[in-house]
Scaffold this active site. Structure first.
Site, PDB file in Angstrom:
ATOM      1  N   ASP A 310       1.293 -11.372  12.780  1.00 16.34           N
ATOM      2  CA  ASP A 310       1.534 -10.322  11.787  1.00 16.34           C
ATOM      3  C   ASP A 310       0.967 -10.763  10.444  1.00 16.34           C
ATOM      4  OD1 ASP A 310       2.416  -8.144  10.405  1.00 16.34           O
ATOM      5  OD2 ASP A 310       4.537  -8.666  10.470  1.00 16.34           O
ATOM      6  N   GLU A 344       1.141  -5.338   2.420  1.00 15.45           N
ATOM      7  CA  GLU A 344       1.825  -4.377   3.290  1.00 15.45           C
ATOM      8  C   GLU A 344       3.295  -4.732   3.363  1.00 15.45           C
ATOM      9  OE1 GLU A 344       3.540  -2.813   7.059  1.00 15.45           O
ATOM     10  OE2 GLU A 344       3.304  -4.890   6.469  1.00 15.45           O
ATOM     11  N   GLU A 345       3.574  -6.024   3.481  1.00 10.74           N
ATOM     12  CA  GLU A 345       4.936  -6.459   3.811  1.00 10.74           C
ATOM     13  C   GLU A 345       5.959  -6.153   2.737  1.00 10.74           C
ATOM     14  OE1 GLU A 345       5.695  -7.174   6.599  1.00 10.74           O
ATOM     15  OE2 GLU A 345       4.156  -8.318   7.649  1.00 10.74           O
ATOM     16  N   ASP A 372      -1.670  -3.428  13.749  1.00 11.61           N
ATOM     17  CA  ASP A 372      -0.584  -4.208  13.145  1.00 11.61           C
ATOM     18  C   ASP A 372       0.540  -4.375  14.166  1.00 11.61           C
ATOM     19  OD1 ASP A 372       1.048  -5.563  11.430  1.00 11.61           O
ATOM     20  OD2 ASP A 372       1.611  -3.832  10.211  1.00 11.61           O
TER      21      ASP A 372
HETATM   22 ZN   LIG Z   1       2.458  -6.310   9.908  1.00 14.15          ZN
END
Ligand SMILES: [Zn+2]
Length: 489
Positions: A310, A344-345, A372
């Site tokens: 990830d 993104e996180e 993802d």
């Molecule tokens: Zn991710």
């Protein structure tokens, strides 16, 4: 584990490149030259094994790369260099203002319970406390410096938390014990993740002093899984953390035996926003270069592990797909644009910045997809657009069949990073990856290179290469997502 095995197409023996339709052979659907090029891109991706090289270099160069961390600029520099090296054009960065949240120290310990501090343990002169494996949830506020000590009240779901009378939560640490189910499509995550994102504000409204949740993960081990929480405006912010699955089970058993007091020390800090970057590269279209098929993945990662799955794996999949498309003798008619998104996180700042920067160009974005979901094999393609164009993926069948994947008539979701594009009406497609193993490691210290299964990663890269080539070259348009379907749920 309550997981139903997938069908034979997915678990069947790996079909090597030799048995796949070659570019010169007509494909079963009667085939256009473009399907031949797409099949060739697929076969090269399978044979090259380069996807693992992309993610290995990213992990070894940048390491963990949360927004604002030391790893982030290293990852950006790597992505620019890698895109150039693999033959992409117009490689550049685009600025993103992003938050900077820094994890501090993290302690959770049972200070009293039926077992801890009992006559047995004190007569053995053992520690009167029992440490639990814990990690702070992303975006959490800190506890007071010396921590909070409070009695624990357990709930088994968000509904149970919402129904908890205020007097039972007031002054307590609320323990949200939701068990995540293992599933190929990751459905268990959707059901369980609300415990991580929403518990703090619901509990705070009832007067709780802190929240601990069972990690939203599927491995029966001690590694806690972090991830962002969401505070609701106007409600007090209380600290929140996740316990490893085994430690959550221990706390659950202790609470069955009697009252438990927990001490929690969390010292994260929210620092000033920093400048991050999306990294963009393209394979220019041969006849309609202003029309864009966007392939996204996110460059940032949580910092407990290495962000190998990830989303290092997703970065590798889209880079390898683009590399193979760039190698094609005849390029697809539309431009394939790869975007490795920042942050993104911890708030989607990169995705939001991209949609804003390219606002005037969004009408020319004909399709978008995101990788993802780790290294899992692609088992199904699906599309979200208007009913008139919903059948566009039928073309992909002969390309995906040798990989053990099918196309579905179900509407696509689109990932988090392409959600602002979907909101603007851009059709999204999913190449759904097998997520059976993904949540064992996701957001935890176990998200490392050694967990990647190379054959699965290669299959996913091959599916992305073939599908993206074929869709970017497909005649006719893909329509737009109808208004009521633009919001992602
Ligand atoms: Zn991710």
């Amino acid at each position: 584990m309550g997981f139903a095995p997938p069908g034979p197409l997915v678990t069947g023996p790996f079909v090597g490149p030799a048995s796949l339709p070659s570019p010169s052979q007509p494909t079963p659907s009667g085939a256009t030259p473009s399907l031949g090029e797409a099949a060739a891109a697929r076969d090269r991706a399978l044979a090259s094994g380069e996807a693992l090289a992309h993610v290995t270099e990213l992990v070894d160069t940048a390491g963990p790369r949360l927004a604002g961390s030391e790893g982030e600029p290293k990852a950006v520099a790597w992505a620019v260099a890698r895109m150039r090296k693999i033959g992409l054009s117009n490689v550049h960065t685009e600025p993103v203002k992003e938050p900077r949240w820094v994890r501090g120290s993290e302690v959770a310990e049972i200070v009293s319970s039926t077992n801890v501090g009992s006559k047995v343990s004190s007569s053995l002169k053992s520690s009167p406390r029992r440490a639990l494996a814990v990690t702070t949830l992303g975006g959490s506020v800190p506890t007071p410096e010396r921590g909070v000590v409070a009695e624990v009240v357990e709930v088994g779901s968000l509904d149970e938390l919402s129904a908890l009378p205020d007097e039972k939560a007031k002054g307590k640490i609320v323990f949200v014990h939701v068990v995540m189910e293992r599933a190929r499509d990751g459905a268990g995550y959707g059901k369980a993740v609300g415990a991580r994102t929403q518990s703090a504000s619901i509990a705070a409204k009832k007067g709780a002093v802190a929240v601990v949740v069972r990690s939203v993960g599927t491995a029966p081990d001690r590694a806690p899984h972090t991830g962002a929480l969401r505070y609701v405006d106007g409600i007090a912010k209380i600290p929140a953390a996740a316990l490893g699955v085994a430690d959550a089970e221990l706390l659950h058993r202790e609470l069955e035996r009697g009252p438990v007091k927990l001490r929690l020390v969390l010292t994260p800090q929210e620092l000033s926003p920093v400048d991050g970057f999306n990294v963009v590269g393209e394979v220019p279209g041969s006849s309609s270069p202003s029309e864009i098929v966007l392939l996204g993945a996110h460059l940032d990662s949580w910092e407990l592990g290495m962000g190998a799955l990830d989303d290092g794996a997703g970065c590798a999949i889209v880079l390898e797909a683009a590399r193979q498309i760039a190698l094609a003798k005849t390029k697809p008619r539309r431009t394939v644009r790869v975007v490795l998104f920042a942050n993104e996180e911890n708030g989607l700042a990169g995705a939001k910045a991209y949609a804003k920067t390219h606002e005037a160009e969004l009408a020319k974005h004909v399709l978008a997809a995101e990788a993802d979901f780790g290294d899992g094999r692609v088992y199904e393609a699906r599309l979200l657009t208007d009913p008139e164009h919903a059948g566009a993926l039928a073309d992909l069948e002969p390309l995906l069949a040798p990989l053990g994947a099918v196309s579905s008539k179900e509407g696509a979701e689109g990932g988090a990073d392409v959600s602002p594009l979907r909101a603007a009406g851009v059709p999204v497609f999913d190449l759904r990856q097998d997520g059976t193993r993904y949540f064992d490691v996701h957001h935890s210290e176990n998200d490392v290179l050694e967990k990647i299964v190379k054959a699965d990663l290669d299959q996913a890269a091959a599916a992305f290469a073939a599908a993206t080539y074929a869709l970017a070259d497909r005649a006719g348009d893909f329509g737009r997502v109808p208004e009521p379907k633009r919001e992602r749920h």
